[in-house]
Write a protein that holds these residues in place. Structure first.
Motif, PDB file in Angstrom:
ATOM      1  N   THR A  72       0.868  -1.174   0.000  1.00 31.53           N
ATOM      2  CA  THR A  72       0.000   0.000   0.000  1.00 31.53           C
ATOM      3  C   THR A  72       0.905   1.224   0.000  1.00 31.53           C
ATOM      4  N   LEU A  73       0.656   2.127  -0.919  1.00 37.15           N
ATOM      5  CA  LEU A  73       1.383   3.391  -0.989  1.00 37.15           C
ATOM      6  C   LEU A  73       0.362   4.513  -0.902  1.00 37.15           C
ATOM      7  N   GLY A  74       0.353   5.196   0.210  1.00 39.51           N
ATOM      8  CA  GLY A  74      -0.662   6.219   0.428  1.00 39.51           C
ATOM      9  C   GLY A  74      -2.023   5.566   0.353  1.00 39.51           C
ATOM     10  N   PRO A  75      -2.933   6.092  -0.447  1.00 38.86           N
ATOM     11  CA  PRO A  75      -4.272   5.497  -0.541  1.00 38.86           C
ATOM     12  C   PRO A  75      -4.399   4.412  -1.619  1.00 38.86           C
ATOM     13  N   HIS A  76      -3.287   4.058  -2.280  1.00 36.26           N
ATOM     14  CA  HIS A  76      -3.316   3.124  -3.400  1.00 36.26           C
ATOM     15  C   HIS A  76      -2.836   1.734  -2.986  1.00 36.26           C
ATOM     16  N   ALA A  96       3.094  -3.540 -12.206  1.00 40.27           N
ATOM     17  CA  ALA A  96       2.289  -3.231 -11.030  1.00 40.27           C
ATOM     18  C   ALA A  96       0.815  -3.240 -11.405  1.00 40.27           C
ATOM     19  N   VAL A  97       0.054  -4.049 -10.678  1.00 41.37           N
ATOM     20  CA  VAL A  97      -1.400  -4.022 -10.759  1.00 41.37           C
ATOM     21  C   VAL A  97      -1.815  -3.054  -9.658  1.00 41.37           C
ATOM     22  N   VAL A  98      -2.474  -1.965 -10.033  1.00 39.23           N
ATOM     23  CA  VAL A  98      -2.733  -0.884  -9.090  1.00 39.23           C
ATOM     24  C   VAL A  98      -4.224  -0.592  -9.003  1.00 39.23           C
ATOM     25  N   GLN A  99      -4.719  -0.565  -7.760  1.00 32.08           N
ATOM     26  CA  GLN A  99      -6.081  -0.094  -7.531  1.00 32.08           C
ATOM     27  C   GLN A  99      -5.960   1.312  -6.954  1.00 32.08           C
ATOM     28  N   PRO A 100      -6.239   2.327  -7.786  1.00 33.69           N
ATOM     29  CA  PRO A 100      -6.141   3.694  -7.285  1.00 33.69           C
ATOM     30  C   PRO A 100      -7.151   3.940  -6.159  1.00 33.69           C
ATOM     31  N   ALA A 101      -6.843   4.898  -5.323  1.00 29.27           N
ATOM     32  CA  ALA A 101      -7.716   5.229  -4.192  1.00 29.27           C
ATOM     33  C   ALA A 101      -9.148   5.445  -4.655  1.00 29.27           C
ATOM     34  N   GLY A 102     -10.088   4.739  -4.029  1.00 33.87           N
ATOM     35  CA  GLY A 102     -11.505   4.917  -4.308  1.00 33.87           C
ATOM     36  C   GLY A 102     -12.001   4.297  -5.601  1.00 33.87           C
ATOM     37  N   ALA A 140      11.444   6.837 -18.291  1.00 33.79           N
ATOM     38  CA  ALA A 140      11.202   6.630 -16.869  1.00 33.79           C
ATOM     39  C   ALA A 140      12.533   6.674 -16.130  1.00 33.79           C
ATOM     40  N   PRO A 141      12.442   6.563 -14.822  1.00 31.52           N
ATOM     41  CA  PRO A 141      13.675   6.588 -14.028  1.00 31.52           C
ATOM     42  C   PRO A 141      14.519   5.330 -14.249  1.00 31.52           C
ATOM     43  N   ALA A 142      15.674   5.329 -13.633  1.00 30.86           N
ATOM     44  CA  ALA A 142      16.551   4.150 -13.673  1.00 30.86           C
ATOM     45  C   ALA A 142      15.764   2.928 -13.215  1.00 30.86           C
ATOM     46  N   PRO A 143      16.206   1.737 -13.600  1.00 28.65           N
ATOM     47  CA  PRO A 143      15.413   0.544 -13.314  1.00 28.65           C
ATOM     48  C   PRO A 143      15.459   0.075 -11.854  1.00 28.65           C
ATOM     49  N   GLY A 144      15.087   0.951 -10.948  1.00 27.66           N
ATOM     50  CA  GLY A 144      14.983   0.593  -9.536  1.00 27.66           C
ATOM     51  C   GLY A 144      13.529   0.523  -9.128  1.00 27.66           C
ATOM     52  N   LEU A 145      13.225  -0.365  -8.208  1.00 29.11           N
ATOM     53  CA  LEU A 145      11.838  -0.553  -7.785  1.00 29.11           C
ATOM     54  C   LEU A 145      11.267   0.710  -7.148  1.00 29.11           C
ATOM     55  N   PHE A 148      10.411   3.240  -9.805  1.00 31.03           N
ATOM     56  CA  PHE A 148       9.221   2.806 -10.553  1.00 31.03           C
ATOM     57  C   PHE A 148       7.955   3.099  -9.760  1.00 31.03           C
ATOM     58  N   LEU A 149       7.945   2.729  -8.488  1.00 30.51           N
ATOM     59  CA  LEU A 149       6.756   2.957  -7.662  1.00 30.51           C
ATOM     60  C   LEU A 149       6.468   4.435  -7.494  1.00 30.51           C
ATOM     61  N   SER A 150       7.497   5.242  -7.354  1.00 28.53           N
ATOM     62  CA  SER A 150       7.299   6.696  -7.251  1.00 28.53           C
ATOM     63  C   SER A 150       6.687   7.257  -8.528  1.00 28.53           C
TER      64      SER A 150
END
Length: 188
Positions: A72-76, A96-102, A140-145, A148-150
């Protein structure tokens, strides 16, 4: 394995861009309902191996490094998949399979390896699968996890563009249709 300039390997590419993308589309939030008792790793490796079993023997790859975590990252809420190291363009480092907040649906993102065709320098591309189409969201950014998440969370936190809120108004009917034949286009 060194990164080489070639077409993506079918096992790696299709697992990230077809198998996982279709699961995210079809199952959506169900994929994020909780950690299986044995974790995601064993099930993911089994899915990788089952998919590879449908490919010619020479195209099958080991599942080295394949893993997934529910976070969980913030509300996501996210199911982050770490793939075996990419060795060709368009192969993904992470998905990343992401369910955005709400939201009652999920979005599916990839961080992909790319090579500049002129300089031969490697870089990454952030991608998203939406409505059966692959969207290139740019470098995108360098290939760091963490990077990527940010980048994914930054996309999720962007406000909707004003023109996306309401569809454009279609033009009213024309009284006399405009002629658009080949003669008019090419002056014949």
């Amino acid at each position: 394995m060194d990164i080489v300039e070639n077409d993506p390997r079918p096992h790696h590419y299709r697992f990230a861009h077809e198998v996982l993308a279709s699961l995210a589309r079809d199952l959506g939030p169900q994929m994020l309902d909780g950690d299986p008792p044995e974790g995601f790793g064993a099930g993911l490796v089994s899915l990788w191996d089952d998919f590879g079993g449908r490919l010619p023997a020479g195209e099958r790859l080991p599942s080295d490094g394949l893993d997934a975590n529910l976070i969980t990252l913030g509300p996501h809420r996210l199911l982050v998949v770490v793939l075996p190291r990419p060795a060709a363009r368009a192969e993904a480092y992470y998905t990343a399979v992401v369910q955005p907040a709400g939201a009652d649906h999920c979005r599916y993102f990839t961080l992909e390896h790319a090579v500049n065709p002129f300089t031969k320098e490697p870089y990454t591309v952030l991608g998203e699968w939406a409505d059966g189409s692959h969207l290139n969201l740019g470098s995108a950014p360098a290939p760091g996890l963490a990077a990527f998440l940010s980048a994914v969370v930054a996309l999720l936190d962007e406000p909707e563009p004003a023109d996306a809120v309401s569809p454009p108004t279609p033009p009213g009917p024309q009284e006399k249709p405009e002629r658009r034949g080949l003669r008019r286009l090419f002056g014949r």
